[in-house]
Design an enzyme around this catalytic site. Structure first.
Site, short mmCIF file in Angstrom:
data_model
loop_
_atom_site.label_atom_id
_atom_site.label_comp_id
_atom_site.label_asym_id
_atom_site.label_seq_id
_atom_site.Cartn_x
_atom_site.Cartn_y
_atom_site.Cartn_z
N GLY A 96 4.11 -10.91 7.85
CA GLY A 96 4.12 -10.83 9.05
C GLY A 96 3.85 -12.15 9.93
N GLU A 103 -1.11 -16.44 0.37
CA GLU A 103 -1.83 -15.29 0.29
C GLU A 103 -1.62 -14.85 -1.28
OE1 GLU A 103 -1.58 -13.48 4.87
OE2 GLU A 103 0.03 -12.92 3.37
C1 5RP Z 1 0.10 -12.39 7.44
C2 5RP Z 1 0.03 -10.91 6.83
C3 5RP Z 1 -0.98 -10.00 7.42
O1 5RP Z 1 -1.84 -9.85 6.53
C4 5RP Z 1 -0.12 -9.18 7.94
O2 5RP Z 1 0.87 -9.54 8.80
C5 5RP Z 1 -1.23 -8.14 8.73
O3 5RP Z 1 -1.58 -8.78 9.82
P1 5RP Z 1 -2.35 -8.12 10.95
O4 5RP Z 1 -3.81 -7.80 10.28
O5 5RP Z 1 -2.54 -8.90 12.08
O6 5RP Z 1 -1.92 -6.75 11.24
O7 5RP Z 1 0.32 -10.78 5.63
O8 5RP Z 1 1.00 -13.15 6.61
#
Ligand code: 5RP
Length: 218
Positions: A96, A103
Site C-alpha cells: 500500500g 520489503e
Molecule cells: C508498505 C506496506 C505496509 O506495510 C502496508 O501498506 C501497511 O501499512 P500501514 O501500517 O500504514 O497500515 O506494505 O508498502
C-alpha cells in the site's frame, strides 16, 4: 481505541522479538512507524537496522539508529513489517505504501517475519485490498494486459514512482484463493519487478492490535 492506537499497541509489542546487540529488519508504513519509535527507546541496546524504504531510513536515522546497507548484512533474526491484508494462513497483501520490493528483499534475508497489524487487516480471502504490482515503466501497458488475462482490473497508481524508479499497478477485483500460485504467476510476467503477495513466504509471527491490547500468535 482508535485504529492508530491499535497500530501503536502492535508496534510496541514487537519489541519482545528484538535481541540485544542485533541488527533489525524494518518495514514501512504507519504501523512500522510506531515500531521505529519503540526501537528508538532501546536504541543503545541494538546494533542498528536494515530498512525497506527511504521513508523508514530517514525516521530511523532521525532517532539516532544506524542504518546498514542490505549488501553488508548476511542475515537478520527478524523483519518487522505491517500488511494491508492478512489471512488465517498468514499470507499477506502488502505494498500500500509502494515499498513492496525492498520489503520482500529485507524479509528474504530475515529468519522470522513479525507482522504487525491492527485488527481491521484480518480477512478470510485476500483481494479486497487492490494487489500492488511494481513494474518497469516501459512494460506498464503489457503487464496490465497480462493482469487482465489473470482476471484482475489493474489501475495505474498515478504520480507514484517507487524508491527503485518504477511504477505501481494496483490490481482490483481479485478473489485470491491460491495466493502462492498467483504470486509466482504474476512474478513470471516480463517487466514485473515483484508483486505485493507475501504468500510463498508469509508471516511467522502475527501481532494484532485490538481494543483489548496486542494479541500475539506464534
Ligand atoms: C508498505 C506496506 C505496509 O506495510 C502496508 O501498506 C501497511 O501499512 P500501514 O501500517 O500504514 O497500515 O506494505 O508498502
Amino acid at each position: 481505541m482508535t485504529q492508530d492506537e491499535m497500530k501503536k499497541a502492535a508496534g510496541w509489542a514487537a519489541l519482545k522479538y528484538v535481541e540485544k546487540g542485533s541488527i533489525v529488519g524494518v518495514g514501512t508504513g504507519s504501523t512500522v512507524n510506531h515500531f521505529i519509535d519503540a526501537l528508538g527507546s532501546i536504541k543503545d541496546d541494538i546494533k542498528g537496522a536494515v530498512s525497506s524504504s527511504i521513508a523508514s531510513t530517514e525516521k530511523l536515522k532521525g532517532l539516532g539508529i544506524e542504518v546498514f546497507d542490505c549488501n553488508d548484512v548476511m542475515s537478520l533474526d527478524i523483519y518487522v513489517d505491517g500488511a494491508d491484508e492478512i489471512n488465517a494462513q498468514r499470507e499477506m497483501i502488502k505494498g500500500g505504501g509502494a515499498a513492496l520490493t525492498r520489503e520482500k528483499i529485507v524479509a528474504a534475508i530475515a529468519e522470522k517475519f513479525v507482522c504487525i497489524v491492527d485488527d481491521t487487516k484480518a480477512v478470510d480471502v485476500l483481494g479486497t485490498f487492490p494487489l500492488p504490482v511494481e513494474v518497469i515503466p516501459m512494460a506498464r501497458s503489457y503487464v496490465a494486459r497480462e493482469l487482465v488475462k489473470l482476471g484482475g482490473d489493474p489501475v495505474y497508481r498515478q504520480g507514484v514512482v517507487t524508491d527503485n524508479g518504477n511504477v505501481i499497478l494496483d490490481v482490483h477485483g481479485l478473489h485470491i484463493t491460491h495466493a502462492k500460485d498467483l504470486e509466482a504467476k504474476i512474478n513470471g510476467i516480463a517487466g514485473v519487478v515483484t508483486n505485493g503477495l507475501f504468500a510463498i513466504s508469509g508471516a511467522d509471527v502475527v501481532i494484532t492490535g485490538t481494543p483489548a491490547g496486542a494479541k500475539i500468535e506464534e
